[in-house]
Design an enzyme around this catalytic site. Structure first.
Site, PDB file in Angstrom:
ATOM      1  N   ARG A 159       0.724  -1.408  -0.305  1.00 27.54           N
ATOM      2  CA  ARG A 159       0.001   0.464  -0.080  1.00 27.54           C
ATOM      3  C   ARG A 159       0.377   1.469   0.084  1.00 27.54           C
ATOM      4  O   ARG A 159       0.934   1.946  -0.495  1.00 27.54           O
ATOM      5  CB  ARG A 159      -0.917   0.211   0.973  1.00 27.54           C
ATOM      6  CG  ARG A 159      -2.224  -1.032   0.940  1.00 27.54           C
ATOM      7  CD  ARG A 159      -2.794  -0.413   2.214  1.00 27.54           C
ATOM      8  NE  ARG A 159      -3.821  -1.736   2.598  1.00 27.54           N
ATOM      9  CZ  ARG A 159      -3.672  -2.881   2.881  1.00 27.54           C
ATOM     10  NH1 ARG A 159      -3.229  -3.300   3.177  1.00 27.54           N
ATOM     11  NH2 ARG A 159      -5.140  -3.740   3.508  1.00 27.54           N
ATOM     12  N   ASP A 179       7.975  -7.129  -5.893  1.00 26.97           N
ATOM     13  CA  ASP A 179       7.252  -7.752  -4.956  1.00 26.97           C
ATOM     14  C   ASP A 179       7.171  -8.690  -4.629  1.00 26.97           C
ATOM     15  O   ASP A 179       6.181  -8.995  -5.862  1.00 26.97           O
ATOM     16  CB  ASP A 179       6.274  -6.592  -4.407  1.00 26.97           C
ATOM     17  CG  ASP A 179       5.881  -7.005  -3.282  1.00 26.97           C
ATOM     18  OD1 ASP A 179       5.711  -8.898  -2.838  1.00 26.97           O
ATOM     19  OD2 ASP A 179       5.524  -6.101  -2.415  1.00 26.97           O
ATOM     20  N   ARG A 237      12.131  -1.007   8.229  1.00 30.20           N
ATOM     21  CA  ARG A 237      13.162  -1.116   9.578  1.00 30.20           C
ATOM     22  C   ARG A 237      14.029  -1.208   9.274  1.00 30.20           C
ATOM     23  O   ARG A 237      15.129  -0.803   7.973  1.00 30.20           O
ATOM     24  CB  ARG A 237      12.338  -2.528   9.832  1.00 30.20           C
ATOM     25  CG  ARG A 237      10.903  -3.605  10.042  1.00 30.20           C
ATOM     26  CD  ARG A 237      11.021  -2.281  11.330  1.00 30.20           C
ATOM     27  NE  ARG A 237       9.846  -3.182  12.154  1.00 30.20           N
ATOM     28  CZ  ARG A 237       8.283  -2.146  11.913  1.00 30.20           C
ATOM     29  NH1 ARG A 237       8.550  -0.518  11.952  1.00 30.20           N
ATOM     30  NH2 ARG A 237       7.179  -2.312  12.870  1.00 30.20           N
ATOM     31  N   ASP A 261      13.835   6.752   8.615  1.00 26.92           N
ATOM     32  CA  ASP A 261      13.258   7.237   9.789  1.00 26.92           C
ATOM     33  C   ASP A 261      13.242   6.104  11.095  1.00 26.92           C
ATOM     34  O   ASP A 261      12.776   5.497  11.406  1.00 26.92           O
ATOM     35  CB  ASP A 261      11.904   7.502   9.364  1.00 26.92           C
ATOM     36  CG  ASP A 261      10.770   7.875   9.975  1.00 26.92           C
ATOM     37  OD1 ASP A 261      10.960   8.536  10.645  1.00 26.92           O
ATOM     38  OD2 ASP A 261       9.630   7.067  10.029  1.00 26.92           O
ATOM     39  N   GLU A 266      15.909   0.950  18.016  1.00 30.03           N
ATOM     40  CA  GLU A 266      14.924   1.488  18.595  1.00 30.03           C
ATOM     41  C   GLU A 266      14.873   1.566  20.076  1.00 30.03           C
ATOM     42  O   GLU A 266      13.866   0.386  20.378  1.00 30.03           O
ATOM     43  CB  GLU A 266      14.063   2.128  17.373  1.00 30.03           C
ATOM     44  CG  GLU A 266      14.657   1.999  16.053  1.00 30.03           C
ATOM     45  CD  GLU A 266      13.619   3.122  15.266  1.00 30.03           C
ATOM     46  OE1 GLU A 266      12.242   3.611  15.896  1.00 30.03           O
ATOM     47  OE2 GLU A 266      13.483   2.484  14.273  1.00 30.03           O
ATOM     48  N   HIS A 285      11.816   8.735  13.891  1.00 32.44           N
ATOM     49  CA  HIS A 285      10.422   7.139  13.670  1.00 32.44           C
ATOM     50  C   HIS A 285       9.422   8.158  13.457  1.00 32.44           C
ATOM     51  O   HIS A 285       8.425   7.907  14.802  1.00 32.44           O
ATOM     52  CB  HIS A 285      10.491   5.967  15.015  1.00 32.44           C
ATOM     53  CG  HIS A 285       9.846   4.704  13.967  1.00 32.44           C
ATOM     54  ND1 HIS A 285      10.140   3.364  14.285  1.00 32.44           N
ATOM     55  CD2 HIS A 285       8.794   4.293  13.112  1.00 32.44           C
ATOM     56  CE1 HIS A 285       9.880   2.126  13.968  1.00 32.44           C
ATOM     57  NE2 HIS A 285       8.558   3.387  13.190  1.00 32.44           N
ATOM     58  N   ALA A 287       7.164   9.508  10.427  1.00 30.82           N
ATOM     59  CA  ALA A 287       6.890   8.635   9.189  1.00 30.82           C
ATOM     60  C   ALA A 287       5.261   8.606   9.673  1.00 30.82           C
ATOM     61  O   ALA A 287       5.049   9.334   8.405  1.00 30.82           O
ATOM     62  CB  ALA A 287       7.940   7.932   8.592  1.00 30.82           C
TER      63      ALA A 287
END
Length: 332
Positions: A159, A179, A237, A261, A266, A285, A287
């Site tokens: 998406r 993909d 990630r 990001d 983390e 992080h 976004a």
């Protein structure tokens, strides 16, 4: 009917109060824990947590040892699209449903990825530094590339990547994607094999879930196969990219720059080397963040728990569990 207990495993940057209030108003008890995200740290549960039937998870590590201590759990809702913090095999073995958030921030993450790649390509960080130092046009040394001559590559075409293709595509000469789970091209994007994606992208944007197969997918071999001067964007990630290989690619000049990001483990240490690397743009992080997305992130996990409690099933699950008798009356 006994009030089912829902355990919120950790308090992240998202406020758990709205979700807890929704569940409690619907007939549940809730409790908030402070479970760690890093392996090896102690997993201390609040008193009575062993009767929890469902979990709402932020970044906490949900491994086999923890699930052994929570024998009644039949459902896990994540507060993110990713669910790599959950031991999938352990959940499947226990028949636990896992439902992630699939469309809470599609627009936001796509917009952030576009922002990062434009900042890289226009050398925004360098231009701002020139201005801050009192300089002006003649002090700028970097010459940006014209976007209409570049190929944008999307590694993963779900998406978010498809939305990014819609908004970014008109600015690039070509948009390609890889993909294995997508077979039909959309938005004028050309589907290619992985090797072609790596070799032909001028800007490579990562949109992969973190799995055993994708961990470290962008490694030394991948960087070696890229065009010189490629820009790398990662809003998925941190663990998708080998950090040592990333540094080596920056040092060699193979990478024009990177904009991320997400980082390994983390939150990263205050002295993480990428925080102040002039070749790298790092955002914390965020976004996913917008006024519109926050409602989905804070309430949708609780709504997913309620759907399962009222039906005993979860049609949109990322990991399918065992159907069970409802624990709440339908419609309450």
């Amino acid at each position: 009917m006994t009030r089912p207990l829902v355990l919120f495993t950790d308090e992240t940057d998202l406020d758990p109060a709205p979700g807890r209030a929704l569940l409690e108003a619907a007939g549940c008890d809730t409790v908030l824990a402070e479970l760690p995200s890093r392996a090896g740290e102690p997993q201390t549960l609040p008193a009575g947590a062993e009767r929890a039937v469902a979990l709402v998870v932020g970044y906490a590590r949900i491994d086999e040892a923890l699930l052994e201590r929570l024998p009644n759990v039949g459902f896990i809702a994540t507060m993110s699209a990713g669910f790599d913090m959950i031991d999938r095999a352990a959940a499947e073995a226990r028949g636990i449903w896992v439902v992630n958030l699939t469309d809470a921030a599609t627009e936001e993450v796509a917009a952030h990825a576009l922002t990062l790649m434009l900042a890289l390509e226009r050398d925004l960080r360098g231009s701002v530094a020139v201005t801050a130092a009192g300089g002006w046009t003649d002090d700028v040394t970097a010459v940006p590339r014209r976007l209409s001559g570049l190929t944008l590559g999307l590694f993963g075409f779900g998406r978010i990547a498809q939305r990014l293709a819609q908004v970014a595509g008109p600015s690039f000469a070509r948009v390609i994607a890889h993909d294995p789970f997508v077979t039909a091209p959309v938005h004028g994007v050309e589907l290619v094999e992985r090797d072609a994606l790596i070799a032909e992208s001028d800007v490579l944007s990562l949109h992969l879930p973190l799995t055993a197969d994708t961990h470290g997918a962008i490694d030394g071999a991948a960087f070696a196969a890229m065009r010189p001067g490629v820009s790398l964007v990662n809003v998925s990630r941190g663990e998708l990219v080998d950090p040592e290989a990333l540094t080596a690619a920056l040092d060699s000049g193979k990478l024009r720059g990177a904009a991320v990001d997400v980082l390994h483990g983390e939150p990263p240490a205050a002295d993480h080397p990428l925080r102040n690397d002039p070749r790298v743009i790092v955002t914390p992080h965020v976004a996913f963040l917008s006024d519109g997305s926050l409602e989905h992130y804070t309430l949708d996990p609780a709504r997913n728990v309620l759907d399962w409690l009222r039906t005993g099933t979860a049609p949109r699950a990322a990991v399918r569990g065992r159907d069970a008798e409802p624990l709440l009356p339908a419609g309450e």
